[in-house]
Design a protein around this motif. Structure first.
Motif, PDB file in Angstrom:
ATOM      1  N   GLY B 328       9.276  20.832  -1.186  1.00  0.00           N
ATOM      2  CA  GLY B 328       7.863  20.548  -1.354  1.00  0.00           C
ATOM      3  C   GLY B 328       7.719  19.080  -1.723  1.00  0.00           C
ATOM      4  N   HIS B 329       6.478  18.645  -1.859  1.00  0.00           N
ATOM      5  CA  HIS B 329       6.243  17.264  -2.230  1.00  0.00           C
ATOM      6  C   HIS B 329       6.217  17.178  -3.756  1.00  0.00           C
ATOM      7  CE1 HIS B 329       5.068  13.269  -2.550  1.00  0.00           C
ATOM      8  NE2 HIS B 329       3.883  13.275  -1.985  1.00  0.00           N
ATOM      9  N   THR B 330       7.223  16.540  -4.294  1.00  0.00           N
ATOM     10  CA  THR B 330       7.389  16.527  -5.755  1.00  0.00           C
ATOM     11  C   THR B 330       6.731  15.296  -6.392  1.00  0.00           C
ATOM     12  OG1 THR B 330       9.575  15.499  -5.529  1.00  0.00           O
ATOM     13  CG2 THR B 330       9.494  17.903  -5.622  1.00  0.00           C
ATOM     14  N   LEU B 331       5.774  14.716  -5.701  1.00  0.00           N
ATOM     15  CA  LEU B 331       4.924  13.632  -6.201  1.00  0.00           C
ATOM     16  C   LEU B 331       5.744  12.487  -6.796  1.00  0.00           C
ATOM     17  CD1 LEU B 331       2.037  15.843  -7.634  1.00  0.00           C
ATOM     18  CD2 LEU B 331       2.288  14.874  -5.345  1.00  0.00           C
ATOM     19  N   ALA B 332       5.561  12.221  -8.106  1.00  0.00           N
ATOM     20  CA  ALA B 332       6.221  11.044  -8.691  1.00  0.00           C
ATOM     21  C   ALA B 332       7.741  11.160  -8.644  1.00  0.00           C
ATOM     22  CB  ALA B 332       5.759  10.845 -10.124  1.00  0.00           C
ATOM     23  N   ALA B 333       8.257  12.384  -8.539  1.00  0.00           N
ATOM     24  CA  ALA B 333       9.715  12.572  -8.507  1.00  0.00           C
ATOM     25  C   ALA B 333      10.292  12.372  -7.110  1.00  0.00           C
ATOM     26  CB  ALA B 333      10.073  13.976  -9.001  1.00  0.00           C
ATOM     27  N   ALA B 334       9.437  12.420  -6.094  1.00  0.00           N
ATOM     28  CA  ALA B 334       9.915  12.479  -4.706  1.00  0.00           C
ATOM     29  C   ALA B 334      10.898  11.354  -4.365  1.00  0.00           C
ATOM     30  CB  ALA B 334       8.725  12.456  -3.744  1.00  0.00           C
ATOM     31  N   GLY B 335      10.587  10.144  -4.761  1.00  0.00           N
ATOM     32  CA  GLY B 335      11.459   9.015  -4.457  1.00  0.00           C
ATOM     33  C   GLY B 335      12.830   9.161  -5.106  1.00  0.00           C
ATOM     34  N   GLY B 336      12.881   9.816  -6.255  1.00  0.00           N
ATOM     35  CA  GLY B 336      14.148  10.062  -6.941  1.00  0.00           C
ATOM     36  C   GLY B 336      14.936  11.158  -6.252  1.00  0.00           C
ATOM     37  N   VAL B 337      14.236  12.257  -5.959  1.00  0.00           N
ATOM     38  CA  VAL B 337      14.860  13.388  -5.265  1.00  0.00           C
ATOM     39  C   VAL B 337      15.468  12.897  -3.948  1.00  0.00           C
ATOM     40  CG1 VAL B 337      14.321  15.520  -3.999  1.00  0.00           C
ATOM     41  CG2 VAL B 337      13.343  15.133  -6.270  1.00  0.00           C
ATOM     42  N   GLU B 338      14.693  12.120  -3.217  1.00  0.00           N
ATOM     43  CA  GLU B 338      15.150  11.694  -1.890  1.00  0.00           C
ATOM     44  C   GLU B 338      16.191  10.577  -1.974  1.00  0.00           C
ATOM     45  OE1 GLU B 338      11.281  11.619   0.107  1.00  0.00           O
ATOM     46  OE2 GLU B 338      11.067  13.638  -0.685  1.00  0.00           O
ATOM     47  N   ALA B 339      16.223   9.875  -3.094  1.00  0.00           N
ATOM     48  CA  ALA B 339      17.317   8.915  -3.310  1.00  0.00           C
ATOM     49  C   ALA B 339      18.628   9.677  -3.477  1.00  0.00           C
ATOM     50  CB  ALA B 339      17.040   8.056  -4.542  1.00  0.00           C
ATOM     51  N   VAL B 340      18.570  10.764  -4.250  1.00  0.00           N
ATOM     52  CA  VAL B 340      19.770  11.598  -4.425  1.00  0.00           C
ATOM     53  C   VAL B 340      20.207  12.149  -3.062  1.00  0.00           C
ATOM     54  CG1 VAL B 340      20.657  13.747  -5.440  1.00  0.00           C
ATOM     55  CG2 VAL B 340      19.277  12.185  -6.839  1.00  0.00           C
ATOM     56  N   TYR B 341      19.248  12.627  -2.269  1.00  0.00           N
ATOM     57  CA  TYR B 341      19.593  13.180  -0.953  1.00  0.00           C
ATOM     58  C   TYR B 341      20.145  12.094  -0.023  1.00  0.00           C
ATOM     59  CZ  TYR B 341      16.953  17.355  -2.429  1.00  0.00           C
ATOM     60  OH  TYR B 341      16.496  18.466  -3.099  1.00  0.00           O
ATOM     61  N   SER B 342      19.617  10.888  -0.138  1.00  0.00           N
ATOM     62  CA  SER B 342      20.122   9.796   0.694  1.00  0.00           C
ATOM     63  C   SER B 342      21.576   9.483   0.347  1.00  0.00           C
ATOM     64  CB  SER B 342      19.266   8.541   0.501  1.00  0.00           C
ATOM     65  OG  SER B 342      17.949   8.787   0.935  1.00  0.00           O
ATOM     66  N   VAL B 343      21.862   9.490  -0.949  1.00  0.00           N
ATOM     67  CA  VAL B 343      23.248   9.232  -1.376  1.00  0.00           C
ATOM     68  C   VAL B 343      24.159  10.375  -0.910  1.00  0.00           C
ATOM     69  CG1 VAL B 343      24.774   8.940  -3.372  1.00  0.00           C
ATOM     70  CG2 VAL B 343      22.535   7.794  -3.332  1.00  0.00           C
ATOM     71  N   LEU B 344      23.679  11.610  -1.025  1.00  0.00           N
ATOM     72  CA  LEU B 344      24.470  12.757  -0.553  1.00  0.00           C
ATOM     73  C   LEU B 344      24.724  12.644   0.956  1.00  0.00           C
ATOM     74  CD1 LEU B 344      22.829  15.702  -2.543  1.00  0.00           C
ATOM     75  CD2 LEU B 344      25.193  14.874  -2.774  1.00  0.00           C
TER      76      LEU B 344
END
Lengths: 354, 398
Positions: B328-344
């Protein structure tokens, strides 16, 4: 490293400060628990329709940013960095109370859209069509200093030339009400000039929008040079002197350089101890300045202190109403600002005459 | 910047897992975390789907060993869980050994408690402890306290849906400029009635699973999450012989200056942000191997972002996908969540699929990667676009 100058100010506060040609010549006194701003004529800056749609905080900020750019003779800026402790409270309260009162029905998006913390930064960008860097810091009493540090970093590294920064918070009825309930606001009305003698808990709340254009260029309108800024989430009273000395050392200065110290005393008997340590100790012989009796307390009120420090340097004068003690200051070259709120989120800012 | 700023630790809690490993396993197994809402009593519960974290507040409090009189909002609870994981992952035992800052991000802050006790506060004192937890900086203060960060640079950014991306960007700049040796960066937001109803009034909530970049997309699913990274200076990495997970190589922030909530039709802001990030990274568009798109599945975002991607990458569009169908769209957290996914993605040389995609958009011919794909990845670009015209791009590299 490039130098950073304050070249324009726009200050909307509980005093009549929006006219940059004057310097606290008319003082408005209060005997209350909360103080409002002295409003400029908003429609001189914003069209009637737009002004009606904007909540007070956005309106204040748009006008303050306008004034700051005007004074620096800028049409636009490279970046906009805003600090706001509580964000757009009026719209947040409006949306939330309707949501609860009508059980999540009959809601319209307007107040939600305008409730986000970065509404102000977005609206200013929209107004001046600035597509540059746009950040909003929302960290209690260091929200403004976070913006200042970010801007200083970019300017001194030569990444940008002109940056608009500011601090804005607005009074909103529900938030004031609940802060009275938990004693963050004083239980009794307090007169402007007896704030520091109140000997009671809590502060007199206020609101305001204080915006500045920072630039790498020293020009006729320049107020002061920003030497350094530091924020610390915690500092113990025992370590406060050391923290100041080390901040000054990091900025190639020392205690003996300081001509004026601008302090954030808010008359809260529980937390003014930090300031008292300095006024009675290290800075007993320095000219001390305070301002929250004139502005009220809010998360970004230190931006009013920043204006005061810069204005003192530019005009080489200190209005008697902000003097905490009486010391001779023939030439004012260096000003240190110190602020904290409820013992947390401390900030030091060092300004110099330019 | 040659290598970039080193990432030495990661932590995350989201609807698809309570730590990095669980998130990764869900990503490669195509396990979505989208469901009907269970923890908030909203009249919209049958009309929306969300990315909810399974733990109750009480369970999170127990995990963190908080005393019953704590005044944590759910935002703060999630934030502390993820930030602690990141510190542990970075192998940090004594945090005060080096100058460590914290840049966090949230849009909701303590709104979950304020909306719960809005009138209750006025009547009784029982829940008034939460009042001072309302402001956005409170959850950050709590993380600093729990991590033992003292007398340091601690601040919070709130730029709507790009908040955490901006926190990562600022942290990287503070390391690069030598202001800090080490910084914990990221963001968090919990679900709340306030945001559910806000997005509902904007009519951009889907009543079913979100379908980014699909012609028939119906809007977003809100989610809740927290995700943090530890960034360290090269000097510190060398001195402690630290394992580097990836680097923050480029970053760019720009404003659309178009509309308070809508993105410009041609994605001006997003284009500028991507271009700036490429410039900082000293890379060309062709060097990007994968784009983790913002891709919220709203009509407006996906069109604007898609056009921006075409403007930047022209005929050479890299594989791209949005992971919002998972979380889902985790708003202010989204950039962090997707940074973790980018690193993964970088660590495992894998592109996560854009789930739920069926029909290409009629406005352009680009389509997202819909299957899990193993391929050598060296550089990943991640977009976060928000209200207030706020557009942010991060570039991560091996």
């Amino acid at each position: 490293m490039k130098k950073v100058f304050v070249n324009g100010c726009g200050v909307i506060s509980a005093q009549k400060t929006f006219d940059n040609d004057t310097f606290l010549e008319e003082i408005t006194t209060y005997n209350d628990r909360v103080m409002p701003v002295v409003n400029p004529v908003y429609k001189d800056f914003i069209s009637g329709g737009a002004a009606r749609r904007m909540a007070k905080g956005v309106k204040m900020a748009v006008v303050a940013s306008n004034l700051a750019m005007q004074e620096a003779q800028l049409e636009s800026v490279d970046a906009i960095i805003t600090g706001t402790g509580m964000g757009c409270l009026l719209d947040s309260e409006k949306f939330l109370s309707k949501l609860i009162d009508n059980n999540e029905q009959f809601l319209t998006p307007t107040s939600f859209i305008q409730s986000t913390h970065n509404t102000v930064g977005g609206q200013i960008a929209l107004g001046i069509q600035c597509t540059g860097y746009n950040f909003t810091y929302v960290h209690s009493s260091v929200s403004f200093e976070s913006a200042l540090l970010d801007a200083q970093l970019q300017l001194s590294l030569g990444e940008e030339e002109n940056i608009l920064i500011g601090g804005v918070d607005e009074n909103a009825p529900y938030t004031i009400n609940i802060h009275k309930l938990i004693g963050f606001i004083k239980a009794e009305n307090t007169e402007t000039f007896s704030l520091l003698q109140s000997n009671t808990s809590g502060a007199i709340f206020g609101e305001g929008a204080n915006f500045f254009t920072l630039s790498t260029k020293n020009q006729e309108s320049s107020y002061a040079e920003v030497i350094g800024v530091e924020t610390l989430n915690t500092v113990s009273k025992e370590n406060l002197d050391n923290a100041i000395v080390s901040f000054l050392k990091d900025n190639n200065s020392s205690l003996s350089d300081l001509d004026v110290i601008v302090l954030g005393n808010n008359g809260d008997v529980d937390f003014d101890g930090y300031y008292n340590l300095l006024t009675e100790g290290t800075f007993a012989e320095t000219q001390q300045v305070y301002y929250k009796h004139l502005s009220g307390e809010f998360n970004t009120v230190s931006s009013f202190g920043f204006w005061l420090g810069a204005k003192i340097l530019k005009t080489q004068s200190i209005p008697k109403e902000v003097k905490l003690n009486q010391k001779q200051t023939s030439s004012i070259k260096t000003v240190l600002l110190y602020n904290q709120y409820r013992g947390e989120n401390h900030s030091f800012t060092l300004l110099k005459k330019c | 910047m040659e290598k970039g700023v080193a990432i030495t630790g990661m932590g995350i809690i989201s609807a698809i897992g309570n730590n990095v490993e669980e998130n990764y396993n869900s990503l490669i197994s195509c396990n979505k975390g989208i469901s009907r809402i269970s923890k908030i009593d909203t009249i919209h519960k049958d009309a929306i789907m969300v990315g909810e974290i399974n733990f109750t507040n009480q369970e999170l409090e127990e995990q963190l060993g908080l005393s019953p009189d704590n005044n944590y909002s759910r935002t703060a609870l999630l934030g502390v869980v993820a930030a602690k994981q990141a510190i542990e992952d970075a192998g940090i035992i004594d945090i005060s050994e080096h100058k460590t800052g914290l840049i966090s991000a949230t849009s909701v802050g303590g709104m979950d408690m304020t909306e719960k006790f809005y009138y209750d506060y006025l009547e009784t004192s029982e829940h008034r402890k939460y009042i001072k937890g309302h402001h956005a900086g409170d959850s950050t203060q709590k993380i600093a306290e729990e991590l033992g960060i003292q007398e340091s640079l601690v601040t919070t950014i709130s730029t709507a849906c790009s908040s955490a991306a901006n926190a990562i960007m600022y942290g990287a700049r503070l390391i690069k400029s030598g202001k800090l040796d080490r910084v914990v960066v990221g963001g968090m937001d919990c679900l709340s009635k306030f945001t559910i109803n806000g997005f509902k009034t904007l009519m951009i909530l889907s009543d079913t699973h979100n379908t980014p970049f699909d012609e028939n997309r119906k809007g977003l699913n809100l989610g809740e999450a927290a995700a943090f990274l530890v960034l360290e200076s090269d000097v510190l990495v060398a001195k402690e012989n630290k394992k580097v997970l990836a680097y923050v190589k480029g970053y760019g922030n720009a404003n659309d200056a178009f509309h308070q909530t809508a993105s410009s039709e041609n994605g001006d802001g997003a284009t500028l942000a991507m271009e700036k990030a490429l410039k900082v990274a000293n890379l060309q568009a062709k060097d990007i191997d994968y784009i983790n798109a913002h891709g919220t599945a709203t009509g407006n975002n996906d069109l604007s972002e898609g056009r921006a991607i075409i403007r930047v990458f022209k005929d050479n569009i890299p594989n791209f996908s949005s992971t919002k169908p998972y979380t889902g769209h985790t708003l202010a957290a989204a950039g962090g969540v997707e940074a973790v996914y980018s690193v993964l993605a970088l660590q495992n040389n894998v592109i996560f699929p854009n789930l739920n995609f069926k029909t290409p958009m009629k406005e352009f011919s680009i389509t997202p990667q819909t299957e899990l794909k193993q391929t050598e990845l060296n550089t990943v670009l991640s977009n976060s676009l928000g209200f207030g015209g706020n557009c942010s791009t991060l570039i991560f590299s091996k």
